[in-house]
Scaffold this motif. Structure first.
Motif, PDB file in Angstrom:
ATOM      1  N   VAL A  92      22.748   1.104 -34.861  1.00 27.13           N
ATOM      2  CA  VAL A  92      23.136   0.967 -33.463  1.00 27.13           C
ATOM      3  C   VAL A  92      21.865   0.790 -32.640  1.00 27.13           C
ATOM      4  O   VAL A  92      20.997   1.668 -32.624  1.00 27.13           O
ATOM      5  N   SER A  93      21.749  -0.354 -31.980  1.00 28.60           N
ATOM      6  CA  SER A  93      20.604  -0.597 -31.101  1.00 28.60           C
ATOM      7  C   SER A  93      20.558   0.462 -30.010  1.00 28.60           C
ATOM      8  O   SER A  93      21.566   1.112 -29.714  1.00 28.60           O
ATOM      9  N   GLY A  94      19.399   0.612 -29.394  1.00 31.47           N
ATOM     10  CA  GLY A  94      19.225   1.592 -28.332  1.00 31.47           C
ATOM     11  C   GLY A  94      20.303   1.463 -27.267  1.00 31.47           C
ATOM     12  O   GLY A  94      20.474   0.396 -26.675  1.00 31.47           O
ATOM     13  N   GLN A  95      21.031   2.545 -27.070  1.00 35.90           N
ATOM     14  CA  GLN A  95      22.092   2.567 -26.061  1.00 35.90           C
ATOM     15  C   GLN A  95      21.544   3.191 -24.793  1.00 35.90           C
ATOM     16  O   GLN A  95      20.972   4.275 -24.805  1.00 35.90           O
ATOM     17  N   ILE A  96      21.725   2.476 -23.715  1.00 36.94           N
ATOM     18  CA  ILE A  96      21.158   2.871 -22.435  1.00 36.94           C
ATOM     19  C   ILE A  96      22.194   3.659 -21.629  1.00 36.94           C
ATOM     20  O   ILE A  96      23.389   3.629 -21.943  1.00 36.94           O
ATOM     21  N   PRO A  97      21.760   4.332 -20.574  1.00 31.33           N
ATOM     22  CA  PRO A  97      22.676   5.159 -19.788  1.00 31.33           C
ATOM     23  C   PRO A  97      23.411   4.375 -18.702  1.00 31.33           C
ATOM     24  O   PRO A  97      23.582   4.845 -17.583  1.00 31.33           O
ATOM     25  N   MET A  98      23.839   3.186 -19.033  1.00 26.45           N
ATOM     26  CA  MET A  98      24.530   2.333 -18.065  1.00 26.45           C
ATOM     27  C   MET A  98      26.013   2.262 -18.398  1.00 26.45           C
ATOM     28  O   MET A  98      26.390   2.048 -19.542  1.00 26.45           O
ATOM     29  N   ALA A  99      26.838   2.426 -17.353  1.00 17.56           N
ATOM     30  CA  ALA A  99      28.286   2.310 -17.503  1.00 17.56           C
ATOM     31  C   ALA A  99      28.671   0.831 -17.563  1.00 17.56           C
ATOM     32  O   ALA A  99      27.869  -0.047 -17.220  1.00 17.56           O
ATOM     33  N   LEU A 100      29.887   0.564 -17.971  1.00 14.82           N
ATOM     34  CA  LEU A 100      30.384  -0.807 -18.100  1.00 14.82           C
ATOM     35  C   LEU A 100      30.266  -1.583 -16.792  1.00 14.82           C
ATOM     36  O   LEU A 100      30.004  -2.784 -16.798  1.00 14.82           O
ATOM     37  N   ASP A 101      30.421  -0.895 -15.659  1.00 10.18           N
ATOM     38  CA  ASP A 101      30.330  -1.573 -14.358  1.00 10.18           C
ATOM     39  C   ASP A 101      28.894  -1.779 -13.887  1.00 10.18           C
ATOM     40  O   ASP A 101      28.655  -2.251 -12.784  1.00 10.18           O
ATOM     41  N   GLY A 102      27.916  -1.421 -14.731  1.00 12.08           N
ATOM     42  CA  GLY A 102      26.509  -1.643 -14.405  1.00 12.08           C
ATOM     43  C   GLY A 102      25.837  -0.503 -13.667  1.00 12.08           C
ATOM     44  O   GLY A 102      24.646  -0.574 -13.374  1.00 12.08           O
ATOM     45  N   VAL A 112      26.968   5.153 -27.449  1.00 12.54           N
ATOM     46  CA  VAL A 112      26.800   5.237 -28.909  1.00 12.54           C
ATOM     47  C   VAL A 112      28.168   5.367 -29.567  1.00 12.54           C
ATOM     48  O   VAL A 112      28.480   4.653 -30.527  1.00 12.54           O
ATOM     49  N   GLN A 113      29.000   6.255 -29.037  1.00 14.07           N
ATOM     50  CA  GLN A 113      30.327   6.457 -29.615  1.00 14.07           C
ATOM     51  C   GLN A 113      31.170   5.182 -29.531  1.00 14.07           C
ATOM     52  O   GLN A 113      31.902   4.864 -30.471  1.00 14.07           O
ATOM     53  N   ALA A 114      31.060   4.450 -28.445  1.00 13.31           N
ATOM     54  CA  ALA A 114      31.814   3.190 -28.307  1.00 13.31           C
ATOM     55  C   ALA A 114      31.360   2.186 -29.363  1.00 13.31           C
ATOM     56  O   ALA A 114      32.194   1.494 -29.966  1.00 13.31           O
ATOM     57  N   GLN A 115      30.065   2.101 -29.606  1.00 14.12           N
ATOM     58  CA  GLN A 115      29.559   1.179 -30.637  1.00 14.12           C
ATOM     59  C   GLN A 115      30.067   1.597 -32.011  1.00 14.12           C
ATOM     60  O   GLN A 115      30.455   0.748 -32.823  1.00 14.12           O
ATOM     61  N   LEU A 116      30.055   2.893 -32.289  1.00 14.58           N
ATOM     62  CA  LEU A 116      30.573   3.367 -33.575  1.00 14.58           C
ATOM     63  C   LEU A 116      32.050   3.048 -33.730  1.00 14.58           C
ATOM     64  O   LEU A 116      32.486   2.611 -34.806  1.00 14.58           O
ATOM     65  N   ARG A 117      32.828   3.245 -32.664  1.00 12.87           N
ATOM     66  CA  ARG A 117      34.259   2.901 -32.729  1.00 12.87           C
ATOM     67  C   ARG A 117      34.455   1.422 -33.038  1.00 12.87           C
ATOM     68  O   ARG A 117      35.370   1.048 -33.772  1.00 12.87           O
ATOM     69  N   ALA A 118      33.584   0.579 -32.479  1.00 12.24           N
ATOM     70  CA  ALA A 118      33.683  -0.862 -32.738  1.00 12.24           C
ATOM     71  C   ALA A 118      33.493  -1.176 -34.217  1.00 12.24           C
ATOM     72  O   ALA A 118      33.970  -2.202 -34.703  1.00 12.24           O
ATOM     73  N   ALA A 119      32.808  -0.282 -34.938  1.00 13.80           N
ATOM     74  CA  ALA A 119      32.599  -0.443 -36.380  1.00 13.80           C
ATOM     75  C   ALA A 119      33.552   0.443 -37.177  1.00 13.80           C
ATOM     76  O   ALA A 119      33.325   0.688 -38.364  1.00 13.80           O
ATOM     77  N   ALA A 137      19.656   9.778 -35.621  1.00 11.70           N
ATOM     78  CA  ALA A 137      19.588   9.394 -34.217  1.00 11.70           C
ATOM     79  C   ALA A 137      18.146   9.518 -33.746  1.00 11.70           C
ATOM     80  O   ALA A 137      17.438  10.455 -34.129  1.00 11.70           O
ATOM     81  N   THR A 138      17.732   8.564 -32.949  1.00 12.32           N
ATOM     82  CA  THR A 138      16.434   8.618 -32.301  1.00 12.32           C
ATOM     83  C   THR A 138      16.686   8.565 -30.806  1.00 12.32           C
ATOM     84  O   THR A 138      17.354   7.655 -30.319  1.00 12.32           O
ATOM     85  N   ILE A 139      16.175   9.566 -30.108  1.00 15.08           N
ATOM     86  CA  ILE A 139      16.357   9.657 -28.664  1.00 15.08           C
ATOM     87  C   ILE A 139      15.000   9.447 -28.012  1.00 15.08           C
ATOM     88  O   ILE A 139      14.031  10.148 -28.320  1.00 15.08           O
ATOM     89  N   PHE A 140      14.956   8.491 -27.126  1.00 15.96           N
ATOM     90  CA  PHE A 140      13.742   8.194 -26.380  1.00 15.96           C
ATOM     91  C   PHE A 140      13.903   8.790 -24.984  1.00 15.96           C
ATOM     92  O   PHE A 140      14.826   8.419 -24.254  1.00 15.96           O
ATOM     93  N   ILE A 186      19.198   5.887 -26.650  1.00 23.05           N
ATOM     94  CA  ILE A 186      19.531   6.471 -27.950  1.00 23.05           C
ATOM     95  C   ILE A 186      19.862   5.362 -28.945  1.00 23.05           C
ATOM     96  O   ILE A 186      20.718   4.524 -28.690  1.00 23.05           O
ATOM     97  N   GLU A 187      19.182   5.377 -30.099  1.00 29.70           N
ATOM     98  CA  GLU A 187      19.554   4.489 -31.188  1.00 29.70           C
ATOM     99  C   GLU A 187      20.024   5.337 -32.355  1.00 29.70           C
ATOM    100  O   GLU A 187      19.714   6.526 -32.435  1.00 29.70           O
ATOM    101  N   ALA A 188      20.813   4.718 -33.231  1.00 26.82           N
ATOM    102  CA  ALA A 188      21.433   5.523 -34.291  1.00 26.82           C
ATOM    103  C   ALA A 188      21.664   4.711 -35.558  1.00 26.82           C
ATOM    104  O   ALA A 188      21.692   3.479 -35.526  1.00 26.82           O
ATOM    105  N   ILE A 189      21.846   5.445 -36.641  1.00 26.74           N
ATOM    106  CA  ILE A 189      22.248   4.869 -37.917  1.00 26.74           C
ATOM    107  C   ILE A 189      23.469   5.652 -38.386  1.00 26.74           C
ATOM    108  O   ILE A 189      23.480   6.885 -38.356  1.00 26.74           O
ATOM    109  N   ALA A 190      24.492   4.936 -38.808  1.00 27.45           N
ATOM    110  CA  ALA A 190      25.709   5.564 -39.312  1.00 27.45           C
ATOM    111  C   ALA A 190      26.096   4.914 -40.635  1.00 27.45           C
ATOM    112  O   ALA A 190      25.737   3.757 -40.892  1.00 27.45           O
ATOM    113  N   MET A 191      26.800   5.660 -41.451  1.00 28.57           N
ATOM    114  CA  MET A 191      27.213   5.167 -42.767  1.00 28.57           C
ATOM    115  C   MET A 191      28.664   5.532 -43.031  1.00 28.57           C
ATOM    116  O   MET A 191      29.154   6.549 -42.554  1.00 28.57           O
TER     117      MET A 191
END
Length: 127
Positions: free
Chosen positions: A33-43, A60-67, A77-80, A121-126
């Protein structure tokens, strides 16, 4: 797939909420999962850290659900963070979101691409 948290006895124990090593067996799929930023869908980007952290984790959770995955599939998880003053609030939200899950974890204090973002936040899931 089975995920197992491992902490070697010869090194300091983690301060909670993560594992020093995560073993995943029976893996068929790996997602990065590429770095997920703190932006809502409406920007919009909230002005405070707690709201931004919750939004980044929601992304992050939305990206995981997409997979077809959940936080149960998270192995790393890596948190910057833009500033170390957010360390305690970061831990609070991370523990709130992850509950008893203990992925491998790295927190890095660094400049963030957009100055209004206080973390990414970026992540790896399996699975």
């Amino acid at each position: 797939m089975k995920i197992r948290a491992i902490n070697a006895p010869e090194v300091p124990a983690p301060s909670g909420g993560y594992a020093q090593l995560v073993e995943a067996t029976g893996v068929q799929r790996v997602v990065h999962v590429s770095g997920q930023i703190p932006m809502a869908l409406d920007g919009t980007v909230a002005p405070d850290f707690l709201s931004q952290a919750r939004q980044a984790w929601a992304n992050v959770q939305a990206q995981l659900r997409a997979a077809d995955m959940t936080l149960d599939n998270l192995v790393k998880a890596t948190i910057f963070l833009s500033d170390r003053r957010y360390a305690a609030e970061n831990r609070q939200v991370r523990n709130e979101v992850l509950g008893t899950r203990t992925p491998a974890l790295t927190v890095i204090i660094t400049g963030i691409f957009d100055e209004s973002w206080l973390l990414e936040i970026e992540a790896i899931a399996m699975a």
